[in-house]
Design an enzyme around this catalytic site. Structure first.
Site, PDB file in Angstrom:
ATOM      1  N   PHE A 218     -15.872  34.555 -40.590  1.00 12.89           N
ATOM      2  CA  PHE A 218     -14.565  34.540 -39.919  1.00 12.89           C
ATOM      3  C   PHE A 218     -13.555  33.615 -40.593  1.00 12.89           C
ATOM      4  O   PHE A 218     -12.528  33.286 -40.017  1.00 12.89           O
ATOM      5  CB  PHE A 218     -14.701  34.158 -38.432  1.00 12.89           C
ATOM      6  CG  PHE A 218     -15.780  34.897 -37.705  1.00 12.89           C
ATOM      7  CD1 PHE A 218     -15.754  36.279 -37.617  1.00 12.89           C
ATOM      8  CD2 PHE A 218     -16.836  34.224 -37.127  1.00 12.89           C
ATOM      9  CE1 PHE A 218     -16.758  36.973 -36.960  1.00 12.89           C
ATOM     10  CE2 PHE A 218     -17.854  34.914 -36.466  1.00 12.89           C
ATOM     11  CZ  PHE A 218     -17.801  36.289 -36.393  1.00 12.89           C
ATOM     12  N   GLY A 445     -20.164  40.517 -43.443  1.00 13.35           N
ATOM     13  CA  GLY A 445     -20.438  41.373 -42.296  1.00 13.35           C
ATOM     14  C   GLY A 445     -19.775  42.728 -42.274  1.00 13.35           C
ATOM     15  O   GLY A 445     -20.271  43.639 -41.613  1.00 13.35           O
ATOM     16  N   PRO A 609     -16.608  55.368 -42.254  1.00 13.86           N
ATOM     17  CA  PRO A 609     -16.168  55.426 -40.851  1.00 13.86           C
ATOM     18  C   PRO A 609     -17.014  54.599 -39.893  1.00 13.86           C
ATOM     19  O   PRO A 609     -16.486  53.948 -38.992  1.00 13.86           O
ATOM     20  CB  PRO A 609     -16.254  56.922 -40.515  1.00 13.86           C
ATOM     21  CG  PRO A 609     -16.139  57.614 -41.836  1.00 13.86           C
ATOM     22  CD  PRO A 609     -16.798  56.711 -42.830  1.00 13.86           C
ATOM     23  N   LYS A 610     -18.329  54.602 -40.068  1.00 18.45           N
ATOM     24  CA  LYS A 610     -19.183  53.839 -39.155  1.00 18.45           C
ATOM     25  C   LYS A 610     -18.900  52.344 -39.272  1.00 18.45           C
ATOM     26  O   LYS A 610     -18.795  51.636 -38.270  1.00 18.45           O
ATOM     27  CB  LYS A 610     -20.656  54.121 -39.447  1.00 18.45           C
ATOM     28  CG  LYS A 610     -21.614  53.367 -38.526  1.00 18.45           C
ATOM     29  CD  LYS A 610     -23.074  53.598 -38.878  1.00 18.45           C
ATOM     30  CE  LYS A 610     -23.529  54.982 -38.475  1.00 18.45           C
ATOM     31  NZ  LYS A 610     -25.008  55.134 -38.629  1.00 18.45           N
ATOM     32  N   GLN A 615     -15.996  47.281 -37.534  1.00 16.34           N
ATOM     33  CA  GLN A 615     -15.009  46.233 -37.757  1.00 16.34           C
ATOM     34  C   GLN A 615     -13.998  46.169 -36.613  1.00 16.34           C
ATOM     35  O   GLN A 615     -13.618  45.086 -36.156  1.00 16.34           O
ATOM     36  CB  GLN A 615     -14.264  46.490 -39.074  1.00 16.34           C
ATOM     37  CG  GLN A 615     -14.999  46.005 -40.291  1.00 16.34           C
ATOM     38  CD  GLN A 615     -15.047  44.492 -40.336  1.00 16.34           C
ATOM     39  OE1 GLN A 615     -14.069  43.840 -40.650  1.00 16.34           O
ATOM     40  NE2 GLN A 615     -16.192  43.926 -40.009  1.00 16.34           N
ATOM     41  N   LYS A 678      -6.143  50.451 -47.141  1.00 14.39           N
ATOM     42  CA  LYS A 678      -5.482  49.227 -46.710  1.00 14.39           C
ATOM     43  C   LYS A 678      -6.540  48.331 -46.058  1.00 14.39           C
ATOM     44  O   LYS A 678      -7.563  48.812 -45.583  1.00 14.39           O
ATOM     45  CB  LYS A 678      -4.379  49.509 -45.684  1.00 14.39           C
ATOM     46  CG  LYS A 678      -3.257  50.415 -46.172  1.00 14.39           C
ATOM     47  CD  LYS A 678      -2.247  50.620 -45.046  1.00 14.39           C
ATOM     48  CE  LYS A 678      -1.117  51.546 -45.454  1.00 14.39           C
ATOM     49  NZ  LYS A 678      -0.125  51.710 -44.369  1.00 14.39           N
ATOM     50  N   GLY A 679      -6.256  47.046 -46.033  1.00 15.60           N
ATOM     51  CA  GLY A 679      -7.209  46.112 -45.441  1.00 15.60           C
ATOM     52  C   GLY A 679      -7.420  46.367 -43.960  1.00 15.60           C
ATOM     53  O   GLY A 679      -6.494  46.724 -43.234  1.00 15.60           O
ATOM     54  N   GLY A 681     -10.148  44.265 -42.102  1.00 19.43           N
ATOM     55  CA  GLY A 681     -10.870  43.177 -41.456  1.00 19.43           C
ATOM     56  C   GLY A 681     -10.024  42.287 -40.565  1.00 19.43           C
ATOM     57  O   GLY A 681     -10.486  41.827 -39.519  1.00 19.43           O
ATOM     58  N   GLU A 682      -8.778  42.023 -40.964  1.00 20.63           N
ATOM     59  CA  GLU A 682      -7.938  41.094 -40.202  1.00 20.63           C
ATOM     60  C   GLU A 682      -7.161  41.784 -39.082  1.00 20.63           C
ATOM     61  O   GLU A 682      -7.012  41.249 -37.987  1.00 20.63           O
ATOM     62  CB  GLU A 682      -6.936  40.398 -41.137  1.00 20.63           C
ATOM     63  CG  GLU A 682      -7.553  39.756 -42.369  1.00 20.63           C
ATOM     64  CD  GLU A 682      -8.278  38.460 -42.081  1.00 20.63           C
ATOM     65  OE1 GLU A 682      -8.450  38.105 -40.906  1.00 20.63           O
ATOM     66  OE2 GLU A 682      -8.682  37.786 -43.051  1.00 20.63           O
TER      67      GLU A 682
END
Length: 715
Positions: A218, A445, A609-610, A615, A678-679, A681-682
């Site tokens: 994180f 992760g 996709p999974k 995420q 495009k990102g 995670g955030e």
């Protein structure tokens, strides 16, 4: 980019290793001759150490060394004086972890204590302009606000948050022949190598860092903190490998945190809901030795088409350790203020919150004046509203009930910059037809090992089972921190580049080889799928294995570098989303429960996709924690963190997490990078606290602007 593997809902390639305990995390490597180090932390936030009594610790059975002189180290902060509570002042080394821990408890420290300021709301604290966020203004924001038909002016407080992943900060250090190897929990192995080399004054090429698996980060493992350097230092001084693992309490004051913030966001609009003025002022805490700042002003300046806008960002330095990135750094905090204020404006004007946002959609990036690469926010609103059942929302607060519970719905917009950085990638196909791709990124992760493999497999034309993606070694080609939603767009594009170059090298060999069925074929017509090269005309095919076999080669390798170049000077590339939440509020107990959440995202091509869905769910869970639970509490007498344990620092558990779901707009962003992503995670935490807060308002009519939302605020 085309192929058979990208877009498949594959399970993680390392899933079985993780669930069976076979994956080896930083602290789990078996190293011969290992000693154990335990850090002794200061119990004062400011002052100097006048004496350290180590005799009892040295006499304890199993203790081999007590190190107290760190003057040779170049750390981020002073080693001559104390600048935060928990600052390392000694390392006790022992033959067992238990011996070292008990030895550390026997170290007696005497201080010359100085007055410390640990409360950034202290009226005596001074604030300065954030160095990388100068004051910004366009139009006449004050004049437009003064003449607006409707105004909203709200103040917000967000508590400090600490990262609390399951894996603790852990490092094993071993010296051999003047070269250092570290097994470290890290989101940036090359950054860790650079930091440790600089702190010890040794060449960077003499430090190698390994981190194949990360048990959650994180943002807590982007930097190499003091314990990493001290593990290396202890190994150097003792002549034996040393392992240092921070306790959960040490985690809270030995690494960074999401800084507390104080925000003011004001909107001025016409009766039709067109926002004419936006005023945004924010202040965050930082340490005295590091002017840490975040991208808080990004969304208020950019998200809506507001002609008159002003932002101001100030930092307040206190006696604490430096903050650090935590999921959605800065953006999730300012999105809470912005999206709460927009929701209030919609309520005041009697306009549906989605409709108000649509009326303020910009046609270009208002800050850079550049065109959007893609911006499918309308589609996110439409999909989210339809799937969530937004039409069932009662516009009047408190109008929906379920027995004694008040029911509310809220929504918020999410956005995050599509960060891309330069990355190197090495791709190799061996004589048996299997491929390996390497780069020095990490995977804390999101499933990077799996998703980059999918990109590589399609670029090489191989089935997924024949491709392995390796990461977490600082000796691999260059990669940026595994943070900032940078990895897939950057590392994936680099893997695509190296694998495409390698595929083309195979094609060139085949069409030039008289023994190949593809001899003299036009290279531009040759395609490869499922390990076979062909033109589709004659039916003749060739393979990686056959091409290498005829050439007598054990394998073929290509290293390539990809970077965004000047793309961001030509387009504005962001991810977008719409987050929806339904809550229940018990008016007698003040208890808020999340009933369900849904989010729709425009994040370009979805490689896996999974994993993308996972995420999104994880980001929502983090957002629930920020909205309702997470707050670091400091005792301002000495800077001690009061709730530095998982018993006292509240995070969401299964009972707090209801039905969560997400979907992705079918699109791609080919202008941003060659794989069109495009990102992700955030962005998945951005907007979640605001959607929850807006749902609480819809349920109760109480506009809450402090996070976390506490029971007493609703009683």
């Amino acid at each position: 980019m085309s192929g058979d593997v990208v877009g498949q809902a594959l399970s993680r390639v390392d899933a079985r290793l993780k669930v069976t305990g076979a994956a080896t995390y930083a602290a789990e490597h078996r190293i011969d001759g290992l000693l154990y180090g335990v850090v002794v932390n200061s119990t004062e936030a400011r002052g100097t150490v006048t004496a350290i009594a180590t005799e009892a610790a040295r006499a304890h059975p199993g203790v081999t060394h007590v190190l107290t002189d760190f003057s040779a180290l170049r750390l981020a902060h002073s080693v001559a004086e104390l600048v935060f509570h928990g600052q390392p002042i000694a390392v006790v080394v022992g033959t067992t972890a238990e011996a070292a821990a008990h030895g550390a408890s026997l170290v007696d420290v005497t201080y010359d204590r100085k007055p410390a300021r640990t409360d950034f709301d202290d009226p005596g604290a001074t604030s300065v302009t954030a160095p990388s966020n100068p004051d910004y203004s366009r139009g006449d924001p004050d004049g437009a606000f003064a003449s607006a038909d409707a105004t909203v002016d709200l103040a917000f407080t967000i508590s400090r948050e600490n990262h609390n992943p399951i894996e603790l900060p852990s490092t094993i250090a071993r010296w051999e022949g003047g070269k250092l190897t570290l097994w470290d929990k890290s989101q940036w192995v090359q950054g860790a190598a650079r930091t440790v080399a600089g702190a010890l004054g040794v060449p960077e090429q003499d430090v190698r860092v390994h981190c194949e698996y990360v048990g959650g980060g994180f943002g807590s493992a982007i930097r190499a903190y003091d314990h990493v350097v001290l593990a290396a230092f202890a190994a150097l001084r003792t002549g034996r490998p040393v392992k240092v693992v921070l306790s959960r309490r040490q985690f809270s004051y030995g690494t960074g945190y999401r800084p507390a913030s104080r925000q003011r966001l004001a909107l001025g609009a016409g009766r039709t809901g067109r926002i004419e003025s936006l005023l945004y002022e924010v202040r965050t805490e930082t340490s005295r030795y590091d002017a840490y700042e975040e991208g808080l002003t990004d969304l208020p300046k950019f998200l809506y088409g507001v002609p008159h806008t002003r932002t101001r960002y100030r930092l307040t330095a206190i006696d604490t350790q430096s903050p650090a990135s935590m999921r959605g750094p800065g953006v999730v905090s300012s999105a809470f203020a912005l999206e709460t204020a927009v929701d209030q404006l919609a309520h005041d004007l009697g306009i549906d919150p989605i409709e108000l946002r649509l009326r303020n959609e910009p046609t270009r990036d208002e800050v850079t004046r550049l065109p959007f690469s893609t911006r499918k926010l309308r589609e996110c609103y439409d999909l989210g509203a339809r799937r969530f059942g937004w039409s069932r929302r009662g516009a009047a607060p408190g109008s929906r009930t379920d027995g004694d519970l008040l029911i509310g719905m809220g929504m918020a917009t999410a956005s995050y910059h599509n960060n891309r950085r330069q990355v190197g990638s090495r791709a190799r196909v061996d004589a048996d037809g299997t491929a390996t791709v390497e780069t020095a990124t990490s995977d804390m992760g999101p499933g990077t090992t799996t998703s980059v493999m999918q990109v590589a497999a399609d670029a090489l034309g191989l089935p997924a089972r024949q491709v392995t993606f390796r990461l977490g070694d600082s000796a691999y080609p260059v990669a940026p921190p595994h943070a900032g939603a940078t990895t897939m767009a950057s590392v994936g594009s680099a893997a695509h580049a190296s694998c495409t170059a390698l595929r083309n090298k195979f094609i060139a060999m085949a069409v030039a080889d008289p023994a190949s069925p593809l001899y003299r074929a036009d290279p531009a017509t040759v395609v490869v799928r499922d390990g076979r090269f062909g033109t589709g005309e004659s039916g003749a095919t060739d393979s990686h294995r056959e091409i290498l076999g005829r050439a007598g080669l054990p394998g073929l390798e290509v290293t390539a570098t990809w970077g965004p170049g000047d793309t961001d000077a030509r387009i504005s590339s962001y991810g977008y989303g719409a987050v929806f939440a339904e809550v229940s509020v018990d008016p007698l107990l003040g208890l808020v429960r999340i009933r369900r959440m849904f989010a729709a995202y425009d994040v370009g091509r979805v490689i896996s996709p999974k994993l993308a869905h996972s995420q999104a769910i994880g980001g929502m869970v983090g957002g629930i924690g920020m909205a309702l639970m997470e707050a670091t509490v400091t005792d301002h007498r000495d800077g001690r963190i009061v709730n530095a344990s998982l018993a006292d620092y509240l995070v969401p558990v299964n009972a707090d997490v209801p039905e969560l779901d997400a979907a992705f707009i079918d699109t791609e962003d080919p202008l941003a990078d060659p794989i069109g992503v495009k990102g992700l995670g955030e962005i998945t935490i951005v907007g979640v606290p605001a959607a929850i807060g807006n749902a609480v308002f819809n349920a109760t009519g109480k506009r809450l602007t402090d996070l976390p939302i506490r029971l007493e605020a609703l009683l």
